[in-house]
Design an enzyme around this catalytic site. Structure first.
Site, PDB file in Angstrom:
ATOM      1  N   LYS A  78      -4.457 -13.890 -25.317  1.00  0.00           N
ATOM      2  CA  LYS A  78      -5.158 -15.126 -24.817  1.00  0.00           C
ATOM      3  C   LYS A  78      -4.469 -15.505 -23.530  1.00  0.00           C
ATOM      4  O   LYS A  78      -5.115 -16.197 -22.856  1.00  0.00           O
ATOM      5  CB  LYS A  78      -4.912 -16.152 -25.803  1.00  0.00           C
ATOM      6  N   GLU A  88      -9.091 -27.926 -27.219  1.00  0.00           N
ATOM      7  CA  GLU A  88      -9.060 -27.987 -28.496  1.00  0.00           C
ATOM      8  C   GLU A  88      -8.262 -26.678 -29.011  1.00  0.00           C
ATOM      9  O   GLU A  88      -8.280 -25.686 -28.332  1.00  0.00           O
ATOM     10  CB  GLU A  88     -10.054 -28.295 -29.349  1.00  0.00           C
ATOM     11  N   SER A 129      -5.078  -6.634 -29.834  1.00  0.00           N
ATOM     12  CA  SER A 129      -5.295  -7.900 -29.184  1.00  0.00           C
ATOM     13  C   SER A 129      -4.247  -8.973 -29.330  1.00  0.00           C
ATOM     14  O   SER A 129      -3.761  -9.540 -28.618  1.00  0.00           O
ATOM     15  CB  SER A 129      -6.360  -8.856 -29.637  1.00  0.00           C
TER      16      SER A 129
HETATM   17  C1  LIG Z   1      -7.759 -15.560 -30.758  1.00  0.00           C
HETATM   18  C2  LIG Z   1      -7.490 -14.036 -31.158  1.00  0.00           C
HETATM   19  C3  LIG Z   1      -8.634 -13.141 -31.396  1.00  0.00           C
HETATM   20  C4  LIG Z   1     -10.087 -13.656 -31.133  1.00  0.00           C
HETATM   21  O1  LIG Z   1     -10.727 -13.929 -30.250  1.00  0.00           O
HETATM   22  P1  LIG Z   1     -11.695 -13.392 -29.238  1.00  0.00           P
HETATM   23  O2  LIG Z   1     -11.721 -14.279 -28.096  1.00  0.00           O
HETATM   24  O3  LIG Z   1     -12.627 -12.858 -30.028  1.00  0.00           O
HETATM   25  O4  LIG Z   1     -10.894 -12.240 -28.459  1.00  0.00           O
HETATM   26  C5  LIG Z   1      -8.352 -11.960 -31.652  1.00  0.00           C
HETATM   27  N1  LIG Z   1      -6.904 -11.549 -31.561  1.00  0.00           N
HETATM   28  C6  LIG Z   1      -6.020 -12.301 -31.553  1.00  0.00           C
HETATM   29  C7  LIG Z   1      -4.974 -11.549 -31.700  1.00  0.00           C
HETATM   30  C8  LIG Z   1      -6.407 -13.547 -31.229  1.00  0.00           C
HETATM   31  O5  LIG Z   1      -5.259 -14.466 -31.099  1.00  0.00           O
END
Ligand SMILES: *Cc1c(COP(=O)(O)O)cnc(C)c1O
Length: 401
Positions: free
Chosen positions: A96, A118, A383
């Protein structure tokens, strides 16, 4: 569809991806968003802006993040080899920050004083508060009272980082009300502030802007796979909440002979309210000022959703994913709450990596795919890291034995 000059075609002039997306805004905000679009289009070509972004990524965020060959996991699973793009090693522990730093830099160039957003579980709020601290901007995060009570470590982080957390006390006191509240605050103060969306969702230009800021993930990973293995991966997997980490990694492979898989949260059942699989079970509709596949109740309002991963529980999805689904370029599948926890524990034990529950959805899907493929390489966008999830996991699933 032709993917050879994809990025000049999508989104189109109306901010649409083959009819999805757009900007369904209240009239006073139309010129405000038009101004952001025009400014961004200029800055996307501005060498000074791009150089500053590159420098931030390298010296502050710690990019490039590595691609790691998960040899133990691959051997235990059988079949294709698994590679992980380590976004969990990005500063703040998830992808993010890639778009939050971009949004913060945009705010600085636009001369804005304040970032407004938000947050649901608090992940976006923490990443944005980090960007605000870096750029010396004010930060106002709207959060439902229910979420504030549930997510106190993230509330503490935001406050430590200097953000103002605004409790939202109406309705169900969760994400939907927080969006309304943030939008209202923004409308009252649009000259001085900018609204920063947390995924490839919302009105144009945000799905484009967030995708562009996340493209670095795919560009790095493509080069790193070539360097590590001498070839492109056969398949790429990513979890899809709003869809930003998935768009980030997919974008580099759209014009390659590489299969792309987006993984939606199947939660604990197929009934409305038990999952958050917007593309699997949704119908086109307008949510938060853009059109996408959306989980809807009988009145066409966004339906309640569930996922074990709070970052994936959104009743809509990025408009670009909707187009890529309809075109068949990306295959969207699912992973349930329990399946993702199985992958979570495997990654902990076999590789010494504690993943975010969100990312574990993609890992599970990749493991199943790798078994079917027998040979070749599957790249997974990891992610984020799982530190934020530890209390929940241990309380509900123990230590995985
Ligand atoms: C917020 C988040 C996501 C989901 O958000 P996307 O916009 O779909 O990528 C996925 N993995 C993590 C670790 C997150 O914090």
């Amino acid at each position: 569809m032709d993917y050879s000059n994809y990025f000049t075609q999508f989104p189109d002039e109306d901010g649409e991806f083959a009819g999805y997306g757009g900007a369904y805004l209240p009239p006073p905000l139309i010129p405000v968003f038009a101004e952001i679009t025009a400014a961004y289009q200029g800055l996307a070509q501005d060498e000074q802006f791009l150089e500053e972004l590159r420098s931030i990524r390298k010296h502050y965020q710690g990019r490039p993040t590595p691609v790691f060959h998960a040899k133990n996991l691959s051997a235990a699973n059988g079949g294709a080899q698994i590679y992980l793009k380590r976004e969990d090693l990005n500063h703040t522990g998830a992808h993010k920050l890639n778009h939050c730093m971009g949004e913060g830099l945009l705010a600085k160039y636009l001369g804005k004083r304040k970032l407004i957003a938000e947050t649901g579980a608090g992940q976006h709020g923490v990443a944005l508060a980090t960007a605000a601290a870096y750029f010396g901007l004010e930060c106002e995060i709207h959060m439902g009272e229910v979420d504030i009570a549930k997510e106190s470590p993230n509330v503490s982080r935001m406050k430590l980082l200097g953000a103002k957390v605004v409790p939202v006390t109406h309705g169900l006191k969760t994400l939907k009300e927080a969006v309304d509240s943030a939008f209202e605050a923004y409308m009252a103060d649009a000259d001085d502030s900018i609204y920063c969306i947390g995924s490839v969702v919302g009105p144009h230009p945000f799905p484009m802007l967030v995708r562009d800021f996340q493209r670095v993930v795919g560009i790095e990973a493509r080069e790193q796979m070539l360097e590590l293995t001498g070839a492109l991966p056969d398949a790429v997997c990513a979890c899809v909440g709003g869809g930003s980490n998935a768009m980030g990694i997919f974008s580099a492979f759209l014009d390659d002979p590489v299969e792309l898989f987006g993984v939606e949260p199947m939660g604990k059942g197929t009934k409305l309210g038990e999952h958050a699989a917007s593309m699997e079970y949704g119908e086109p509709g307008v949510i938060h000022a853009f059109k996408c596949y959306m989980l809807q109740d009988e009145d066409g309002e966004p339906a309640p959703v569930h996922s074990i991963a709070s970052g994936l529980d959104y009743p809509g999805v990025g408009p670009e994913h909707c187009m890529l689904k309809d075109d068949g370029r990306v295959t969207y599948g699912g992973c349930s709450d329990d399946e993702c926890m199985d992958a979570f524990f495997k990654l902990c034990r076999l590789e010494g990596i504690i993943p975010a529950i969100e990312s574990s959805h993609a890992v599970h899907y990749a493991l199943e795919l790798a078994k079917k493929m027998k040979t070749g390489a599957v790249l997974v966008n990891l992610s984020g890291r799982g530190d934020k999830d530890l209390d929940f996991v241990i309380e509900n699933y123990g230590y995985g034995e």
